[in-house]
Design an enzyme around this catalytic site. Structure first.
Site, PDB file in Angstrom:
ATOM      1  N   GLY A   1       0.675  -1.267  -0.120  1.00 41.13           N
ATOM      2  CA  GLY A   1       0.166  -0.180   0.214  1.00 41.13           C
ATOM      3  C   GLY A   1       0.947   1.346  -0.200  1.00 41.13           C
ATOM      4  O   GLY A   1       1.907   1.382  -0.633  1.00 41.13           O
ATOM      5  N   SER A   2       0.412   2.389   0.738  1.00 38.71           N
ATOM      6  CA  SER A   2       0.877   3.506   0.719  1.00 38.71           C
ATOM      7  C   SER A   2       2.450   3.527   1.151  1.00 38.71           C
ATOM      8  O   SER A   2       3.205   4.600   0.997  1.00 38.71           O
ATOM      9  CB  SER A   2       0.191   4.683   1.288  1.00 38.71           C
ATOM     10  N   THR A   3       2.938   2.660   2.143  1.00 38.57           N
ATOM     11  CA  THR A   3       4.274   2.634   2.607  1.00 38.57           C
ATOM     12  C   THR A   3       5.103   2.493   1.203  1.00 38.57           C
ATOM     13  O   THR A   3       6.470   2.742   1.640  1.00 38.57           O
ATOM     14  CB  THR A   3       4.338   1.393   3.544  1.00 38.57           C
TER      15      THR A   3
END
Length: 485
Positions: A215-217
Site C-alpha cells: 500500500g502507501s508505505t
C-alpha cells in the site's frame, strides 16, 4: 606343509584387505546413503541422546531440553514459546526443524564440523560433539513490546538496527508454542493436526514468509525513485498532477482519500498520501527506473537469508503504464514481507546505505568459545545520501503533522509512513494497516531502530489514516523500547 600354510595366510590376508576395503566403502562412500535410509534409526538415537544447544536472547536461553526417558531421550523445550516462535521455529522428533532450529541445526545438535577437536574430525568420525549455542540479535524488550502491541491480532512486526542490520524484533501473531511439537507421542501429532487446521494459521511466520501489498508505505520507494532519477528536483514544487488521475491507456480514474492533492508538491503528497501524485510520479520515472530503485531496497531478491530463508518481495518488471501507476502506490501485484519494509525504513534512516539484515550475532561451542561472529555488511546502496536526507524530512513531516502523529515520541526524532493496502476481489476485503518508521534520540550519532508493522484485517475505514490508527501505536512502543535500551 609350509607351502599350504603360506597359501592359507595369503588368502586370509586377502580376506582381511577385502574386509577393510568394504568397511571403508561403507564408512566413506556409502555413509550418507545409509544415514538417509528410513530404516536406520541410529542417527535419530544419536541425535537425541544429548541435550540440544541453546538459542539465546538477551543473554538468556529461550530453549532447553527435557529427559523423556524414551529411546529418543531428549526433547526440546521452549521458554515463552509463543513470544519467540517466529525466531526459534521448532525442533520436533517427528516433524523436523524450522527457522533457527533448522538453519543452525548442526551447531545445536552437535554435528557441525566446527565443534570437533580438529578440522573435519566430526565429518570423518561421524561422532556427535557437545552441542553449541546460537546467540541471537533479538532484544527482549523490543520483542515483548511488539508482541504485546499486536495483542493477538493477525499481523507482524520487524525491527532492524539501521547502522548494522541486526534484527532486534521479529514477531508474528497469532503465535503458537513450539514445545507442543517437540516430542514423538500422540500429543505431538494431535497438536500438529490442530495447529495446521487452525483458520488463523498460527504457524505461519508472517514477518518473514508472508508477503502483503505494501500500500502507501511503498510511496517511500516511489519518492526515492522520483528524487534519484530527477523527476522531482524540489520537494516543494508542484507536480502537475490532476485529481482524479486517469490511468494511462484506460478510462479508470484514480482518486484520493485526502484533500489538496491536485498539483500537490511531493512534500504535501507524502504527508497526506496522495495516490494520484505517486501513481503519476511512478509513470514519469518509468518501469526501468522504478524497478532499479525497488531492487536497491531489496525487492526481487530470492536469496535473502538471515540465516532462515525470507520470502521474496516483488516488484513486477513487465508491466504497462497503468499497472506501473498502481504498483507505484503499492498495489497491483507489488508484494513485500514486513522485514522487507523494515529494510526500506532502515535504508532511509542510514543515509541510503542498506545493511544486510541478520538474526545470529555469533555461534559458540559448548564451552562458550566463539566459532563465528557476524559482521555488518552492506547489502545495497539504495539511494544517495542527499535523497535519504530528503526522505527523512518527508517522513518526519508525516509524524509531526501528517497521518502518523500517533508515532511521535518526546525526546526523539521520528519518521514514519502510514499505509492501507486494499485486497480481495474488487478491493472488498478490509484493508491491511501498515506503518513504517525509524527513530533517533536527540543528540545520538545513529538511529536506534527502523520498524515495520502490518495488521491484517484492521478495523479501519479505507482512509490512509488507518495505518496511523492501528499500526503506528505498535511501532511507537517498539521504538520507545529501542530508545530506552
Amino acid at each position: 606343509m609350509i607351502r599350504h600354510i603360506r597359501r592359507t595366510s595369503a588368502f586370509c590376508l586377502l580376506l582381511l584387505v577385502l574386509l577393510l576395503l568394504n568397511a571403508a566403502r561403507v564408512q566413506l562412500l556409502n555413509a550418507d546413503e545409509y544415514a538417509r535410509n528410513p530404516a536406520n534409526r541410529r542417527a535419530d538415537l544419536q541425535r537425541y541422546d544429548q541435550p540440544r544447544g541453546a538459542i539465546v536472547v538477551g543473554g538468556r536461553s529461550v530453549t532447553g531440553s527435557r529427559d523423556s526417558g524414551g529411546s529418543l531421550r531428549y526433547a526440546r523445550t521452549y521458554t515463552q514459546g509463543p513470544l519467540y516462535a517466529p525466531v526459534t521455529g521448532y525442533a520436533s522428533q517427528i516433524y523436523g526443524t524450522t527457522l533457527l532450529e533448522n538453519a543452525e541445526d548442526g551447531i545445536l545438535s552437535g554435528t557441525d564440523d566446527r565443534l570437533g577437536p580438529i578440522p573435519l574430525w566430526t565429518a570423518l568420525t561421524r561422532e556427535q560433539q557437545p552441542a553449541g549455542d546460537v546467540i541471537t540479535t533479538i532484544d527482549p524488550a523490543l520483542q515483548r513490546a511488539a508482541y504485546e502491541g499486536l495483542g493477538g491480532k493477525k499481523g507482524a512486526v520487524a525491527a532492524v538496527e539501521p547502522a548494522t542490520g541486526k534484527i532486534l524484533a521479529l514477531v508474528s501473531t497469532p503465535s503458537y508454542d513450539p514445545g507442543e511439537l517437540s516430542g514423538s507421542g500422540s500429543a505431538t501429532t494431535d497438536a500438529w493436526t490442530r495447529l495446521n487446521a487452525a483458520a488463523d494459521r498460527p504457524m505461519l511466520n508472517r514477518a518473514l514468509r508472508q508477503t502483503y501489498p505494501p500500500g502507501s508505505t511503498f510511496k517511500v520507494v516511489t519518492a526515492a525513485a522520483a528524487l534519484e532519477h530527477g523527476v522531482v528536483d524540489d520537494p516543494d514544487a508542484a507536480t502537475d498532477t490532476p485529481s482524479p488521475y486517469r490511468l494511462p491507456g484506460t478510462s479508470t480514474r484514480l482518486t484520493n482519500e485526502a484533500g489538496g492533492c491536485e498539483d500537490a508538491s511531493l512534500r504535501h503528497a507524502f504527508e497526506v498520501s496522495c495516490n494520484t501524485v505517486f501513481a503519476h510520479l511512478g509513470v514519469d520515472v518509468g518501469l526501468d527506473g522504478m524497478a532499479d530503485t525497488a531492487a536497491g531496497f531489496g525487492f526481487n531478491d530470492d536469496r535473502l537469508m538471515i540465516p532462515s530463508r525470507v520470502a521474496e518481495s516483488t516488484f513486477d518488471t513487465d508491466m504497462n503504464d497503468a499497472q506501473l501507476a498502481l504498483s507505484s502506490i503499492g498495489q497491483y501485484d507489488t508484494a513485500a514481507t514486513p522485514l522487507q519494509m523494515a529494510m526500506v525504513a532502515s535504508a532511509v534512516a542510514n543515509d541510503g546505505d542498506l545493511r544486510r539484515p541478520y538474526l545470529v550475532d555469533r555461534l559458540t561451542d559448548a564451552h562458550g568459545n566463539t566459532l563465528t561472529h557476524t559482521r555488518p555488511r552492506r547489502l545495497h546502496r539504495a539511494m544517495s545520501k542527499d535523497t535519504a536526507r530528503q526522505l527523512r524530512e518527508l517522513m518526519t513531516d508525516v509524524v509531526t503533522r501528517g497521518t502518523g502523529t500517533k508515532a511521535a515520541i518526546p525526546g526523539a526524532t521520528v519518521g514514519g509512513k502510514t499505509g492501507t493496502a486494499q485486497h480481495g476481489v474488487g478491493n472488498s476485503g478490509t484493508p491491511y494497516a501498515w506503518f513504517l518508521s525509524w527513530a533517533r534520540a536527540h543528540g545520538a550519532d545513529h538511529p536506534a531502530v527502523a520498524v515495520a508493522v502490518v495488521v491484517e484485517d484492521a478495523a479501519a475505514d479505507r482512509a490512509d489514516i488507518s495505518g496511523g490508527g492501528n499500526a503506528a501505536p505498535i511501532a511507537r512502543a517498539v521504538m520507545q523500547a529501542a530508545l530506552d535500551r
